[in-house]
Design a protein around this motif. Sequence first.
Motif: not given
Length: 203
Positions: A162-186
Amino acid sequence: MSKNPLILFEGIECSGKTTQIKKIKNYLKKKKKKFIHIREPGGSNNSEKIRTLLLNDKFNSASMTDLFLYMASRNENIEKIITKNYHKKIILIDRFVFSTLAYQHYGMGIKKSFIEMLNKNILKDIRPDFIFLHVINLRILKKRLKFRKNNNRYDKFSLNFYSKVQKGFLKLLRNKKNMKIIDSSQSISSNTKEIINKIEKLL
Ligand code: TMP
């Protein structure tokens, strides 16, 4: 930007996607907006049958077999639901093309360009307008998975997976303008507010 956007909710298990989608559906109902909600795998009748097969504990398939089944499920959704409603109704999708890249490439090692080629051929001119990427701390994930009822075949990988998968999501999406990260610790409610604020701007 269309007034009827195609909005994706992506992220690993227990990251809060499904909870937030429920809240957003209630919000859209109150606002009397026309919308469709699909989950992947699943959605259309045939896709739900594929979901049952794919996530069954006893379905001991190879990762490439899974890839084709995820793609088959997506293709049914595109053909039967998404194309005719694209930019006519708001479409909310619980997992889509980025899940395939995150799980089947970053998690399972299938070639990225092959998955991208399949996605491109299935999607044709369909593009997500906005993506909410839900992230979760892995220690919290471990606890949540333990207490999850009805664990399916994909809920049983190692934390390292799951750690690899989450890092993958971040790599794929981090620099996209049309995305927002939602932090589930909030808190759930503050995340719902953030998502609604963004959706209001999209409508
Ligand atoms: P969920 O809908 O309960 O989150 O379970 C679906 C599982 O399927 C989840 O572990 C992620 C996985 N998945 C893939 O591996 N590839 C994909 O393309 C999709 C859509 C889901």
